[in-house]
Design an enzyme around this catalytic site. Structure first.
Site, PDB file in Angstrom:
ATOM      1  N   GLN A  71       0.926  -1.179   0.018  1.00  0.00           N
ATOM      2  CA  GLN A  71      -0.048  -0.002  -0.008  1.00  0.00           C
ATOM      3  C   GLN A  71       1.022   1.104  -0.179  1.00  0.00           C
ATOM      4  O   GLN A  71       0.684   2.333   0.606  1.00  0.00           O
ATOM      5  CB  GLN A  71      -1.071  -0.040   1.145  1.00  0.00           C
ATOM      6  CG  GLN A  71      -2.160  -1.162   1.042  1.00  0.00           C
ATOM      7  CD  GLN A  71      -3.120  -0.714  -0.178  1.00  0.00           C
ATOM      8  OE1 GLN A  71      -3.131   0.690  -0.342  1.00  0.00           O
ATOM      9  NE2 GLN A  71      -3.754  -1.690  -0.685  1.00  0.00           N
ATOM     10  N   SER A  72       1.904   1.010  -0.562  1.00  0.00           N
ATOM     11  CA  SER A  72       2.943   2.351  -0.507  1.00  0.00           C
ATOM     12  C   SER A  72       2.356   3.574  -1.257  1.00  0.00           C
ATOM     13  O   SER A  72       1.882   3.690  -2.436  1.00  0.00           O
ATOM     14  CB  SER A  72       4.458   1.886  -1.175  1.00  0.00           C
ATOM     15  OG  SER A  72       5.058   3.021  -1.551  1.00  0.00           O
TER      16      SER A  72
END
Length: 327
Positions: free
Chosen positions: A74-75
């Site tokens: 989920q960067s």
């Protein structure tokens, strides 16, 4: 190396008062301001745009046709690298820790929308992730592409220059500010602010992305200043990490709800949620006091909330139905 940034964002970002949140934290109504770096521009906005103006600018100057970077599934940085690549007419490959899951929500959904390719690295540590990215770059070169590797989180001396500019904006917008509070992940955001405003003016709230984030900040900030910056002089809170980077801590959950219900401000569960929890703790223990101008840097990350099941469940719990009764 090219030191001319490309234009990706809309600057300066707004600085907005937050009197209701200030009161809830125990500050005066004119003490707290929000630096809206969630409104930087493309890809859903966020602090990484300032860094990408420099790192992507260098990549273009070197003739790259593909941006490669690393991160967690989920960067925020990976999402905005993909968006920057689309804006600049480049390809993007995101080397992410872990493997494909059943759902690709949150940042992962936007990665796909921007046309990025994802290379899953498996359950590796930071060194393993870097090695996987090096392998991807080698494969791309073998295929005739010209990849540029953007550092983890966009953080480095070059990317930190974007937050020198942010510090200069703050100095113009609120000259009497005493403390700038910001999430501390890979270190570049805090480093640029320290270089612009001084170590004593910046409070970083560790989110658990690195084992020694203060050392990273010092290493990135030193080349941007006229003197050696040491880890010991930095203001860093390490009391908000909880069970680890990807977890939703109790204080962060409370901070998400507090910001939303006092200012209509949406934070994310990993970075800004922890940063506001750290600000709240700093007020409670007297590190930040009423009567002093404090700026909270909203570094973005909203799409990540929708990819975090615990955060979504917590948010949904707050929705109560309005009961209608007949006659």
């Amino acid at each position: 190396m090219n030191l001319s940034p490309v234009s990706l964002g809309s600057f300066p970002t707004p600085l907005e008062p937050a009197p209701r949140l200030a009161a809830a934290l125990g500050l005066g109504p004119e003490d707290l301001w929000i630096k809206r770096d969630d409104l930087t521009g493309p890809g859903g906005g966020g602090n990484k745009i300032r860094k990408l103006e420099w790192t992507a600018g260098a990549a273009l100057a070197e003739g790259a046709d593909t941006l490669v970077t690393t991160g967690a599934p989920q960067s925020n940085h990976a999402r905005l690298t993909a968006a920057a690549a689309a804006r600049l007419g480049l390809a993007a490959v995101l080397v992410l820790r872990g493997g494909p899951g059943a759902a690709r929500s949150g940042n992962l959904a936007l990665d796909g929308l921007f046309g990025a390719r994802i290379a899953w690295a498996g359950e590796v540590d930071r060194a393993g992730l870097d090695a996987a990215a090096a392998d991807v770059c080698a494969r791309l070169r073998a295929e005739g592409a010209r990849p540029a590797l953007i550092p983890f989180g966009g953080s480095g001396v070059l990317g930190a220059r974007g937050y020198v500019r942010c510090g200069e904006e703050l100095d113009e917008q609120l000259p009497e500010l005493r403390t700038v509070v910001v999430a501390l992940g890979s270190g570049g955001t805090m480093a640029g602010l320290v270089a612009a405003l001084g170590a004593g003016a910046v409070l970083g709230v560790d989110v658990g992305a690195l084992p020694d984030p203060a050392a990273a900040v010092a290493a990135f900030a030193t080349p941007l200043t006229a003197r050696q910056v040491t880890a010991e002089e930095l203001r860093v809170r390490r009391d908000q990490v909880g069970d680890g980077y990807a977890t939703l801590t109790g204080p962060a959950a409370e901070a998400l709800r507090l910001a939303a219900r006092t200012e209509g401000l949406v934070l994310d569960p990993v970075y800004t949620g922890r940063a506001l929890a750290g600000l709240r703790a700093a007020v409670a223990d007297g590190d930040i006091r009423p009567g002093e101008k404090t700026v909270f840097v909203h570094t973005g990350g909203l799409p990540g909330l929708f990819g975090h099941p615990d955060a979504v469940a917590f948010a949904e719990e707050g929705a109560t139905e309005f009961a209608r009764h007949a006659g």
